[in-house]
Design an enzyme around this catalytic site. Structure first.
Site, PDB file in Angstrom:
ATOM      1  N   PRO A 135       2.045   1.608   5.530  1.00 15.70           N
ATOM      2  CA  PRO A 135       1.223   1.888   4.339  1.00 15.70           C
ATOM      3  C   PRO A 135       1.100   0.743   3.338  1.00 15.70           C
ATOM      4  O   PRO A 135       1.574   0.828   2.206  1.00 15.70           O
ATOM      5  CB  PRO A 135       1.937   3.093   3.729  1.00 15.70           C
ATOM      6  N   CYS A 136       0.414  -0.310   3.735  1.00 16.89           N
ATOM      7  CA  CYS A 136       0.207  -1.436   2.828  1.00 16.89           C
ATOM      8  C   CYS A 136      -0.707  -1.060   1.657  1.00 16.89           C
ATOM      9  O   CYS A 136      -0.724  -1.765   0.647  1.00 16.89           O
ATOM     10  CB  CYS A 136      -0.321  -2.653   3.582  1.00 16.89           C
TER      11      CYS A 136
END
Length: 180
Positions: A140-141
């Site tokens: 989850p950047c």
């Protein structure tokens, strides 16, 4: 010598845009936005490091990835459990593994991420590793923001990042960005 396994790919539409999924050797190695300007860099890195070519073909792993993504976008999944194949440098992999520790609905800054990695002066290197993430959403950047709480670059675009963060945020305060 056994020939390398191909990277099997499949496209999948989402509410934020099209994702390109890739599987190599039974694990997801690619989940990237179809419109990302860095697509060629990620594709070349995967082909070079895995000694493989892309072949468009659905597989059970890709079908499971799609099912998990659909549950995520429907608000029914807070975390992913599909096996991932991290293809990058040791430093990039360290950053991506730490990104997976950021809980659903939470955000941190690039500076905070660098501190968590005990590299407080490597903010730019950490940001570059975040940007090189080949497994958007699964890693989850999108949960990384600027120290001023501004939404910074995202492979899927700022609108996609905003959509993901809004979707994950507390329903009582849908536009609030939370830090932990």
């Amino acid at each position: 010598m056994k020939p390398a396994s191909p990277i099997y790919t499949q496209h999948h539409p989402t509410p934020c845009g099209e994702l390109i999924l890739g599987e190599w050797d039974g694990r997801l190695c690619l989940c990237d936005w179809g419109t990302a300007r860095h697509r060629a860099v990620i594709d070349n890195r995967l082909m070079r490091m895995l000694h493989a070519e892309f072949i468009g073909h659905p597989t059970p792993v890709l079908q499971r990835a799609i099912a998990e993504l659909e549950e995520y976008f429907a608000g029914q999944r807070l975390a992913f459990d599909l096996p991932l194949n991290f293809v990058g440098t040791d430093f990039q992999i360290t950053v991506w593994q730490d990104l997976q520790q950021i809980p659903y609905g939470k955000t941190i800054s690039y500076t905070d991420l660098a501190r968590r990695l005990h590299r407080p002066h490597a903010v730019r290197a950490v940001a570059n590793a975040v940007g090189a993430n080949p497994l958007s959403v699964f890693i989850p950047c999108h949960r990384i923001i600027g120290t001023n709480h501004a939404l910074m670059g995202y492979a899927g675009g700022i609108a996609a990042k905003r959509h993901l963060l809004d979707m994950e945020s507390d329903a009582r305060n849908p536009l609030e960005i939370k830090l932990f």
